[in-house]
Write a protein that holds these residues in place. Structure first.
Motif, PDB file in Angstrom:
ATOM      1  N   MET A 107       7.168  -2.271   6.289  1.00 58.07           N
ATOM      2  CA  MET A 107       7.359  -2.950   5.128  1.00 58.07           C
ATOM      3  C   MET A 107       8.575  -3.916   4.971  1.00 58.07           C
ATOM      4  N   VAL A 108       9.539  -3.233   5.476  1.00 53.36           N
ATOM      5  CA  VAL A 108      11.052  -4.221   5.796  1.00 53.36           C
ATOM      6  C   VAL A 108      10.894  -5.129   6.686  1.00 53.36           C
ATOM      7  N   MET A 109       9.983  -4.808   7.656  1.00 51.55           N
ATOM      8  CA  MET A 109       9.636  -5.976   8.628  1.00 51.55           C
ATOM      9  C   MET A 109       8.723  -7.013   7.878  1.00 51.55           C
ATOM     10  N   SER A 110       7.939  -6.702   7.397  1.00 56.40           N
ATOM     11  CA  SER A 110       6.905  -7.850   6.697  1.00 56.40           C
ATOM     12  C   SER A 110       7.964  -8.293   5.464  1.00 56.40           C
ATOM     13  N   ALA A 111       8.716  -7.855   4.923  1.00 61.08           N
ATOM     14  CA  ALA A 111       9.501  -8.500   3.989  1.00 61.08           C
ATOM     15  C   ALA A 111      10.530  -9.384   4.350  1.00 61.08           C
ATOM     16  N   ALA A 112      11.197  -9.088   5.629  1.00 59.24           N
ATOM     17  CA  ALA A 112      11.858 -10.153   6.192  1.00 59.24           C
ATOM     18  C   ALA A 112      11.140 -11.359   6.593  1.00 59.24           C
ATOM     19  N   ALA A 113      10.012 -11.024   7.110  1.00 58.83           N
ATOM     20  CA  ALA A 113       8.996 -12.347   7.587  1.00 58.83           C
ATOM     21  C   ALA A 113       8.795 -13.338   6.449  1.00 58.83           C
ATOM     22  N   LEU A 114       8.441 -12.398   5.443  1.00 59.99           N
ATOM     23  CA  LEU A 114       8.008 -13.039   4.008  1.00 59.99           C
ATOM     24  C   LEU A 114       9.255 -13.920   3.562  1.00 59.99           C
ATOM     25  N   LEU A 115      10.317 -13.411   3.353  1.00 62.71           N
ATOM     26  CA  LEU A 115      11.645 -14.130   2.910  1.00 62.71           C
ATOM     27  C   LEU A 115      11.920 -15.097   3.941  1.00 62.71           C
ATOM     28  N   LYS A 116      11.788 -15.165   4.947  1.00 56.75           N
ATOM     29  CA  LYS A 116      12.247 -16.248   5.998  1.00 56.75           C
ATOM     30  C   LYS A 116      11.271 -17.392   5.617  1.00 56.75           C
ATOM     31  N   GLU A 117      10.147 -16.877   5.497  1.00 55.74           N
ATOM     32  CA  GLU A 117       8.998 -18.023   5.067  1.00 55.74           C
ATOM     33  C   GLU A 117       9.161 -18.641   3.643  1.00 55.74           C
ATOM     34  N   GLU A 128       0.441 -10.424  -2.400  1.00 58.03           N
ATOM     35  CA  GLU A 128      -0.587 -10.855  -1.440  1.00 58.03           C
ATOM     36  C   GLU A 128       0.041 -10.823  -0.112  1.00 58.03           C
ATOM     37  N   TYR A 129       1.121 -10.861   0.386  1.00 58.79           N
ATOM     38  CA  TYR A 129       1.733 -10.909   1.356  1.00 58.79           C
ATOM     39  C   TYR A 129       1.569  -9.827   2.216  1.00 58.79           C
ATOM     40  N   LEU A 130       1.573  -8.662   1.204  1.00 62.06           N
ATOM     41  CA  LEU A 130       1.850  -7.143   1.742  1.00 62.06           C
ATOM     42  C   LEU A 130       0.257  -6.716   1.844  1.00 62.06           C
ATOM     43  N   GLU A 131      -0.750  -7.486   1.638  1.00 61.97           N
ATOM     44  CA  GLU A 131      -2.003  -7.055   1.775  1.00 61.97           C
ATOM     45  C   GLU A 131      -2.245  -6.026   3.235  1.00 61.97           C
ATOM     46  N   GLY A 132      -1.488  -6.624   4.296  1.00 63.74           N
ATOM     47  CA  GLY A 132      -2.003  -5.734   5.300  1.00 63.74           C
ATOM     48  C   GLY A 132      -0.950  -4.554   5.626  1.00 63.74           C
ATOM     49  N   ASN A 133      -0.061  -4.212   4.534  1.00 70.86           N
ATOM     50  CA  ASN A 133       0.525  -3.090   4.713  1.00 70.86           C
ATOM     51  C   ASN A 133       0.109  -1.853   3.627  1.00 70.86           C
ATOM     52  N   ILE A 134       0.111  -0.774   4.216  1.00 62.70           N
ATOM     53  CA  ILE A 134      -0.584   0.256   3.333  1.00 62.70           C
ATOM     54  C   ILE A 134       0.513   1.253   2.878  1.00 62.70           C
ATOM     55  N   CYS A 135       0.755   1.727   1.713  1.00 62.13           N
ATOM     56  CA  CYS A 135       1.624   2.477   1.371  1.00 62.13           C
ATOM     57  C   CYS A 135       0.911   3.744   0.697  1.00 62.13           C
ATOM     58  N   ARG A 136       0.904   4.935   0.908  1.00 63.33           N
ATOM     59  CA  ARG A 136       0.249   5.883   0.204  1.00 63.33           C
ATOM     60  C   ARG A 136       0.907   6.743  -0.934  1.00 63.33           C
ATOM     61  N   CYS A 137       2.228   6.411  -0.982  1.00 69.91           N
ATOM     62  CA  CYS A 137       3.020   7.076  -1.999  1.00 69.91           C
ATOM     63  C   CYS A 137       3.415   6.345  -3.331  1.00 69.91           C
ATOM     64  N   THR A 138       4.249   4.872  -3.165  1.00 67.47           N
ATOM     65  CA  THR A 138       4.739   4.519  -4.237  1.00 67.47           C
ATOM     66  C   THR A 138       3.936   3.515  -5.077  1.00 67.47           C
ATOM     67  N   GLY A 139       2.564   3.321  -4.716  1.00 69.48           N
ATOM     68  CA  GLY A 139       1.976   2.231  -5.565  1.00 69.48           C
ATOM     69  C   GLY A 139       2.472   0.924  -5.539  1.00 69.48           C
ATOM     70  N   TYR A 140       3.344   0.557  -4.546  1.00 68.44           N
ATOM     71  CA  TYR A 140       3.799  -0.866  -4.166  1.00 68.44           C
ATOM     72  C   TYR A 140       4.716  -1.344  -5.339  1.00 68.44           C
TER      73      TYR A 140
END
Length: 161
Positions: A107-117, A128-140
């Motif tokens: 999630m952190v690595m995806s967030a870094a890529a998103l914020l760079k873009e 939408e950007y996080l659609e390829g990342n699954i979290c089973r705990c937080t509900g996003y």
């Protein structure tokens, strides 16, 4: 066996790998960088997201030989030079964007890529950007809030869920 040399988190590394060695396995087993998690081996969960030449990549979908000569960044390289949390990591901590922590590196690595873009994404754009990342705990919800906070946006009006 094939020789690979790449720069990982600013340091030159080399190794001997079989052609079928996944990048996630090379990082975890050969380099002992275990922050890149493997949750599915099928590109579904996003726990293994790294950056290769500045692009977010799921490490379970590429072979280590494909990264030969590349610049690679992992979660271990995200902290500030003094070892303190970077702005994204701190936002995840401040806004409770993690629970068990298994998905957090991806999630952190995806967030870094998103914020760079996209330096100031909307809530919808983050989701939408996080659609390829699954979290089973937080509900996003808190993950999204943390990413928006890391972008410098005021998230005080976003209610906790």
């Amino acid at each position: 066996m094939a020789s690979v040399t790449m720069t990982v988190n600013g340091k030159s590394v080399s190794g001997e790998v079989e052609g079928r060695t996944l990048m996630s396995d090379f990082l975890r087993n050969d380099l002992r960088l275990t922050g890149t998690h493997v949750g599915c081996d099928t590109s579904q969960c996003g726990a293994c997201v790294i950056h290769v030449n500045g692009e977010a990549v799921k490490a379970c979908t590429m072979f280590a030989v494909e990264a030969d000569g590349a610049e690679v960044a992992t979660i271990e390289g995200q902290a500030n030079a003094d070892g303190s949390l970077n702005v994204i990591q701190q936002a995840f901590q401040d806004h409770h964007g993690l629970q068990c922590g298994f998905c957090t590196p991806g999630m952190v690595m995806s967030a870094a890529a998103l914020l760079k873009e996209n330096p100031t994404p909307t809530e919808r754009e983050v989701r939408e950007y996080l659609e390829g990342n699954i979290c089973r705990c937080t509900g996003y919800h808190n993950i999204v809030k943390a990413i928006m906070a890391a972008s410098g946006q005021d998230v005080s009006a976003i209610a906790a869920e």
